[in-house]
Write a protein that holds these residues in place. Structure first.
Motif, PDB file in Angstrom:
ATOM      1  N   UNK A   2       0.837  -1.191   0.000  1.00 49.76           N
ATOM      2  CA  UNK A   2       0.000   0.000   0.000  1.00 49.76           C
ATOM      3  C   UNK A   2       0.878   1.249   0.000  1.00 49.76           C
ATOM      4  N   UNK A   3       0.598   2.167  -0.970  1.00 50.93           N
ATOM      5  CA  UNK A   3       1.377   3.407  -1.066  1.00 50.93           C
ATOM      6  C   UNK A   3       0.806   4.436  -0.090  1.00 50.93           C
ATOM      7  N   UNK A   4       1.702   5.082   0.622  1.00 53.53           N
ATOM      8  CA  UNK A   4       1.258   6.098   1.562  1.00 53.53           C
ATOM      9  C   UNK A   4       0.988   7.398   0.807  1.00 53.53           C
ATOM     10  N   UNK A   5      -0.194   7.950   0.995  1.00 49.51           N
ATOM     11  CA  UNK A   5      -0.563   9.192   0.315  1.00 49.51           C
ATOM     12  C   UNK A   5       0.284  10.355   0.845  1.00 49.51           C
ATOM     13  N   UNK A   6       0.730  11.184  -0.080  1.00 49.87           N
ATOM     14  CA  UNK A   6       1.498  12.370   0.309  1.00 49.87           C
ATOM     15  C   UNK A   6       0.572  13.427   0.904  1.00 49.87           C
ATOM     16  N   UNK A   7       1.045  14.061   1.935  1.00 50.46           N
ATOM     17  CA  UNK A   7       0.261  15.121   2.557  1.00 50.46           C
ATOM     18  C   UNK A   7       0.832  16.457   2.093  1.00 50.46           C
ATOM     19  N   UNK A   8      -0.007  17.240   1.443  1.00 56.39           N
ATOM     20  CA  UNK A   8       0.424  18.537   0.948  1.00 56.39           C
ATOM     21  C   UNK A   8       0.176  19.602   2.003  1.00 56.39           C
ATOM     22  N   UNK A   9       1.168  20.409   2.219  1.00 53.45           N
ATOM     23  CA  UNK A   9       1.038  21.515   3.164  1.00 53.45           C
ATOM     24  C   UNK A   9       0.825  22.808   2.392  1.00 53.45           C
ATOM     25  N   UNK A  10      -0.282  23.442   2.632  1.00 54.96           N
ATOM     26  CA  UNK A  10      -0.596  24.707   1.976  1.00 54.96           C
ATOM     27  C   UNK A  10      -0.120  25.841   2.876  1.00 54.96           C
ATOM     28  N   UNK A  11       0.780  26.656   2.358  1.00 56.96           N
ATOM     29  CA  UNK A  11       1.311  27.772   3.126  1.00 56.96           C
ATOM     30  C   UNK A  11       0.559  29.039   2.731  1.00 56.96           C
ATOM     31  N   UNK A  12      -0.163  29.585   3.665  1.00 55.26           N
ATOM     32  CA  UNK A  12      -0.918  30.803   3.401  1.00 55.26           C
ATOM     33  C   UNK A  12       0.038  31.999   3.365  1.00 55.26           C
ATOM     34  N   UNK A  13      -0.136  32.900   2.397  1.00 52.63           N
ATOM     35  CA  UNK A  13       0.729  34.084   2.355  1.00 52.63           C
ATOM     36  C   UNK A  13       0.500  34.972   3.569  1.00 52.63           C
ATOM     37  N   UNK A  14       1.585  35.551   4.069  1.00 53.57           N
ATOM     38  CA  UNK A  14       1.473  36.451   5.213  1.00 53.57           C
ATOM     39  C   UNK A  14       0.903  37.793   4.764  1.00 53.57           C
ATOM     40  N   UNK A  15       0.076  38.422   5.592  1.00 46.72           N
ATOM     41  CA  UNK A  15      -0.407  39.764   5.234  1.00 46.72           C
ATOM     42  C   UNK A  15       0.757  40.741   5.116  1.00 46.72           C
ATOM     43  N   UNK A  16       0.593  41.762   4.301  1.00 50.06           N
ATOM     44  CA  UNK A  16       1.617  42.791   4.192  1.00 50.06           C
ATOM     45  C   UNK A  16       1.826  43.464   5.545  1.00 50.06           C
ATOM     46  N   UNK A  17       3.069  43.821   5.871  1.00 51.01           N
ATOM     47  CA  UNK A  17       3.337  44.418   7.193  1.00 51.01           C
ATOM     48  C   UNK A  17       2.651  45.759   7.376  1.00 51.01           C
ATOM     49  N   UNK A  18       2.196  45.982   8.590  1.00 50.50           N
ATOM     50  CA  UNK A  18       1.501  47.217   8.914  1.00 50.50           C
ATOM     51  C   UNK A  18       1.539  47.396  10.428  1.00 50.50           C
ATOM     52  N   UNK A  19       2.112  48.498  10.890  1.00 50.24           N
ATOM     53  CA  UNK A  19       2.033  48.814  12.315  1.00 50.24           C
ATOM     54  C   UNK A  19       0.616  49.296  12.614  1.00 50.24           C
TER      55      UNK A  19
END
Length: 251
Positions: A2-19
């Motif tokens: 049995x082949x183990x399914x790959x787990x994809x990690x979705x990286x959410x973009x960070x918001x633009x910096x703002x003080x």
């Protein structure tokens, strides 16, 4: 086997910096922003003997202007520019020059120098070169700029439909290191043509603020910050600034 399914990690973009500086109401915000801007102007005066500030129009900053006018500093050595201007005479109700004269040029600030964008000619295009030269020679670099934002995501007079008929205009207006400090603007969103500082002129200010109020505008801002596909001018303003702007916001 049995082949183990790959787990994809979705990286959410960070918001633009703002003080962020958040306040319970507009009165508290206006006082805090007036005190901070006054401190920036005093520091600029101490550094090089004069100071230059660009301010946005609309209803939101009126109380801020009134409180800023009461701040103690050498206003006679301060030059004030509108960040943008509707192409209407200075006495017109929609004129940003009129707004500034009625709410800022009073009290201690009555002696400040004003550098207008409007000229009494039929179109902003007719006045573009004289205004551009005047601003470049006498208004820049800025020490302070206070931006606003509309619910459509525009800032200054840089609207979402900027460059719809002429894509080069969008490049001029939103270019963070461009050579044109001002440009004429025509938008389907507003009844009259305009003159505006470009982002390249606004970004000459080391002290850069964004003043907005209300939940609906905050939602527009947060969406633009978080979505890298956003083409709203406010995202360009946040993305192109050398130093992250400081948001002054109240519900």
């Amino acid at each position: 086997m049995k082949m183990q399914a790959e787990r994809l990690t979705v990286i959410e973009p960070l918001p633009l910096p703002l003080h962020e500086k958040l306040f319970d109401d507009g009165e508290q915000l206006a006082l805090a922003l007036a005190r901070q801007v006054a401190a920036d102007l005093r520091a600029a005066l101490a550094r090089h003997g004069e100071a230059s500030i660009a301010l946005s129009g609309g209803n939101t900053p009126k109380r801020f202007f009134q409180l800023l006018s009461q701040q103690t500093l050498d206003w006679a050595r301060v030059t004030v520019l509108p960040i943008d201007e509707r192409w209407v005479p200075a006495e017109h109700p929609r004129s940003n020059e009129r707004l500034l004269r009625e709410h800022l040029f009073q009290n201690n600030a009555a002696v400040a120098r004003f550098l207008p964008l409007y000229r009494p000619v039929d179109t902003p295009e007719m006045a573009l070169m004289p205004v551009l030269t005047k601003i470049a020679n006498e208004g820049l670099p800025l020490d302070v700029a206070v931006l606003g934002m509309g619910e459509d995501g525009h800032t200054a007079s840089l609207f979402p439909d900027l460059g719809h008929d002429n894509p080069a205009l969008r490049e001029i207006g939103l270019q963070p290191r461009g050579r044109a400090p001002v440009m004429s603007v025509r938008t389907a969103a507003m009844p009259e043509p305009r003159m505006t500082l470009t982002l390249s002129a606004i970004f000459t200010a080391p002290a850069l603020y964004l003043h907005i109020e209300g939940e609906s505008k905050r939602a527009v801002l947060d969406a633009a910050r978080s979505d890298p596909r956003s083409t709203l001018p406010i995202r360009a303003a946040l993305a192109g600034a050398s130093n992250a702007p400081t948001l002054y916001w109240s519900p």
